[in-house]
Design a protein around this motif. Structure first.
Motif, PDB file in Angstrom:
ATOM      1  N   LEU A  70       0.830  -1.211   0.000  1.00 56.01           N
ATOM      2  CA  LEU A  70       0.000   0.000   0.000  1.00 56.01           C
ATOM      3  C   LEU A  70       0.861   1.257   0.000  1.00 56.01           C
ATOM      4  CD1 LEU A  70      -2.788  -1.039   2.529  1.00 56.01           C
ATOM      5  CD2 LEU A  70      -3.076  -0.638   0.070  1.00 56.01           C
ATOM      6  N   SER A  71       1.970   1.236   0.732  1.00 54.62           N
ATOM      7  CA  SER A  71       2.820   2.421   0.771  1.00 54.62           C
ATOM      8  C   SER A  71       3.599   2.592  -0.534  1.00 54.62           C
ATOM      9  CB  SER A  71       3.775   2.379   1.963  1.00 54.62           C
ATOM     10  OG  SER A  71       4.729   1.359   1.806  1.00 54.62           O
ATOM     11  N   THR A  72       3.871   1.502  -1.224  1.00 55.43           N
ATOM     12  CA  THR A  72       4.623   1.561  -2.480  1.00 55.43           C
ATOM     13  C   THR A  72       3.729   1.899  -3.670  1.00 55.43           C
ATOM     14  OG1 THR A  72       6.184  -0.068  -1.641  1.00 55.43           O
ATOM     15  CG2 THR A  72       6.163   0.270  -4.020  1.00 55.43           C
ATOM     16  N   TYR A  73       2.603   1.199  -3.781  1.00 58.16           N
ATOM     17  CA  TYR A  73       1.749   1.324  -4.966  1.00 58.16           C
ATOM     18  C   TYR A  73       0.502   2.173  -4.741  1.00 58.16           C
ATOM     19  CZ  TYR A  73       4.750  -2.454  -6.451  1.00 58.16           C
ATOM     20  OH  TYR A  73       5.846  -3.214  -6.758  1.00 58.16           O
ATOM     21  N   GLY A  74       0.278   2.603  -3.512  1.00 66.16           N
ATOM     22  CA  GLY A  74      -0.884   3.436  -3.216  1.00 66.16           C
ATOM     23  C   GLY A  74      -2.102   2.605  -2.872  1.00 66.16           C
ATOM     24  N   GLN A  75      -3.115   3.297  -2.443  1.00 67.03           N
ATOM     25  CA  GLN A  75      -4.371   2.639  -2.083  1.00 67.03           C
ATOM     26  C   GLN A  75      -5.395   2.880  -3.180  1.00 67.03           C
ATOM     27  OE1 GLN A  75      -6.490   4.516   1.162  1.00 67.03           O
ATOM     28  NE2 GLN A  75      -5.202   6.331   1.012  1.00 67.03           N
ATOM     29  N   HIS A  76      -6.272   1.933  -3.371  1.00 66.86           N
ATOM     30  CA  HIS A  76      -7.318   2.045  -4.386  1.00 66.86           C
ATOM     31  C   HIS A  76      -8.628   1.482  -3.831  1.00 66.86           C
ATOM     32  CE1 HIS A  76      -4.161   3.104  -7.183  1.00 66.86           C
ATOM     33  NE2 HIS A  76      -3.487   2.058  -6.736  1.00 66.86           N
ATOM     34  N   PRO A  77      -9.133   2.095  -2.748  1.00 64.69           N
ATOM     35  CA  PRO A  77     -10.357   1.559  -2.149  1.00 64.69           C
ATOM     36  C   PRO A  77     -11.551   1.717  -3.100  1.00 64.69           C
ATOM     37  CG  PRO A  77      -9.792   3.661  -1.157  1.00 64.69           C
ATOM     38  CD  PRO A  77      -8.671   3.306  -2.076  1.00 64.69           C
ATOM     39  N   GLU A  78     -12.442   0.751  -3.062  1.00 65.72           N
ATOM     40  CA  GLU A  78     -13.636   0.779  -3.899  1.00 65.72           C
ATOM     41  C   GLU A  78     -14.841   1.328  -3.150  1.00 65.72           C
ATOM     42  OE1 GLU A  78     -14.237  -3.037  -5.658  1.00 65.72           O
ATOM     43  OE2 GLU A  78     -12.265  -3.030  -6.599  1.00 65.72           O
ATOM     44  N   ALA A 134     -13.604   0.404  10.210  1.00 69.74           N
ATOM     45  CA  ALA A 134     -12.885  -0.737   9.625  1.00 69.74           C
ATOM     46  C   ALA A 134     -13.098  -1.996  10.460  1.00 69.74           C
ATOM     47  CB  ALA A 134     -11.404  -0.419   9.494  1.00 69.74           C
ATOM     48  N   LEU A 135     -13.165  -1.844  11.761  1.00 68.74           N
ATOM     49  CA  LEU A 135     -13.387  -2.993  12.634  1.00 68.74           C
ATOM     50  C   LEU A 135     -14.806  -3.534  12.460  1.00 68.74           C
ATOM     51  CD1 LEU A 135     -12.259  -4.766  14.927  1.00 68.74           C
ATOM     52  CD2 LEU A 135     -13.112  -3.065  16.528  1.00 68.74           C
ATOM     53  N   ILE A 136     -15.777  -2.631  12.442  1.00 66.59           N
ATOM     54  CA  ILE A 136     -17.171  -3.033  12.299  1.00 66.59           C
ATOM     55  C   ILE A 136     -17.425  -3.707  10.950  1.00 66.59           C
ATOM     56  CG2 ILE A 136     -19.538  -2.152  12.081  1.00 66.59           C
ATOM     57  CD1 ILE A 136     -18.712  -0.005  14.166  1.00 66.59           C
ATOM     58  N   THR A 137     -16.820  -3.182   9.896  1.00 65.19           N
ATOM     59  CA  THR A 137     -17.037  -3.733   8.555  1.00 65.19           C
ATOM     60  C   THR A 137     -16.054  -4.856   8.216  1.00 65.19           C
ATOM     61  OG1 THR A 137     -15.613  -2.045   7.563  1.00 65.19           O
ATOM     62  CG2 THR A 137     -17.977  -1.559   7.676  1.00 65.19           C
ATOM     63  N   GLN A 138     -15.112  -5.116   9.132  1.00 62.91           N
ATOM     64  CA  GLN A 138     -14.110  -6.173   8.941  1.00 62.91           C
ATOM     65  C   GLN A 138     -13.317  -5.987   7.652  1.00 62.91           C
ATOM     66  OE1 GLN A 138     -13.532  -9.033  11.353  1.00 62.91           O
ATOM     67  NE2 GLN A 138     -14.144  -7.108  12.284  1.00 62.91           N
ATOM     68  N   ARG A 139     -12.839  -4.764   7.415  1.00 61.60           N
ATOM     69  CA  ARG A 139     -12.046  -4.436   6.223  1.00 61.60           C
ATOM     70  C   ARG A 139     -10.572  -4.374   6.586  1.00 61.60           C
ATOM     71  NH1 ARG A 139     -14.206  -6.399   2.630  1.00 61.60           N
ATOM     72  NH2 ARG A 139     -15.070  -7.466   4.376  1.00 61.60           N
ATOM     73  N   GLN A 140      -9.735  -4.685   5.639  1.00 60.59           N
ATOM     74  CA  GLN A 140      -8.291  -4.609   5.774  1.00 60.59           C
ATOM     75  C   GLN A 140      -7.820  -3.209   5.386  1.00 60.59           C
ATOM     76  OE1 GLN A 140      -6.211  -7.074   6.918  1.00 60.59           O
ATOM     77  NE2 GLN A 140      -8.144  -8.079   7.432  1.00 60.59           N
ATOM     78  N   PRO A 141      -6.605  -2.826   5.785  1.00 63.57           N
ATOM     79  CA  PRO A 141      -6.075  -1.526   5.369  1.00 63.57           C
ATOM     80  C   PRO A 141      -6.113  -1.387   3.842  1.00 63.57           C
ATOM     81  CG  PRO A 141      -4.671  -2.483   7.048  1.00 63.57           C
ATOM     82  CD  PRO A 141      -5.679  -3.538   6.670  1.00 63.57           C
ATOM     83  N   GLY A 142      -6.573  -0.222   3.372  1.00 59.97           N
ATOM     84  CA  GLY A 142      -6.627   0.056   1.943  1.00 59.97           C
ATOM     85  C   GLY A 142      -7.933  -0.332   1.264  1.00 59.97           C
ATOM     86  N   GLU A 143      -8.827  -1.028   1.964  1.00 57.30           N
ATOM     87  CA  GLU A 143     -10.074  -1.491   1.331  1.00 57.30           C
ATOM     88  C   GLU A 143     -11.193  -0.460   1.366  1.00 57.30           C
ATOM     89  OE1 GLU A 143      -9.843  -6.312   1.714  1.00 57.30           O
ATOM     90  OE2 GLU A 143     -11.087  -5.248   3.148  1.00 57.30           O
TER      91      GLU A 143
END
Length: 112
Positions: A65-73, A87-96
């Motif tokens: 994520l730090s190299t290529y950037g984030q692309h959340p949908e 993020a905890l409630i939705t159970q998402r990973q960093p960058g999602e």
């Protein structure tokens, strides 16, 4: 900020803050101002995060994520209430997800 420290290492300024906080934690200085103890507690949490949460897969993800950037949908607009962790409630990973947090029930004159 935690992900940046974890993926890229701490900046010189962050390292100095961590050294100061670590010193306070180790000495358990009770006469230190509450703000400094709060900072020490946060810094201690960062170290626990680095030690216990960051496995090889998570480290690779954060580096990617730090190299290529984030692309959340998903854009998630949520209250900035500290008791709510989207993020905890939705159970998402960093960058999602991209989170925008705002104070709930805050209205401008124009919207009233």
């Amino acid at each position: 900020m935690v992900a940046c420290w974890a993926a890229n290492g701490m900046t010189t300024q962050a390292q100095e803050l961590w050294r100061q906080a670590k010193s306070i934690i180790e000495r358990q200085e009770l006469s230190v101002p509450a703000k400094t103890l709060a900072l020490a507690s946060v810094a201690q949490g960062v170290k626990r995060f680095q030690r216990h949460f960051l496995n090889d897969g998570t480290r690779r993800l954060l580096k990617q994520l730090s190299t290529y950037g984030q692309h959340p949908e998903v854009l998630l607009i949520a209250c900035s209430d500290s008791r709510v962790e989207p993020a905890l409630i939705t159970q998402r990973q960093p960058g999602e997800i991209f989170e925008v947090r705002n104070v709930g029930n805050m209205n401008t004159k124009e919207s009233a």
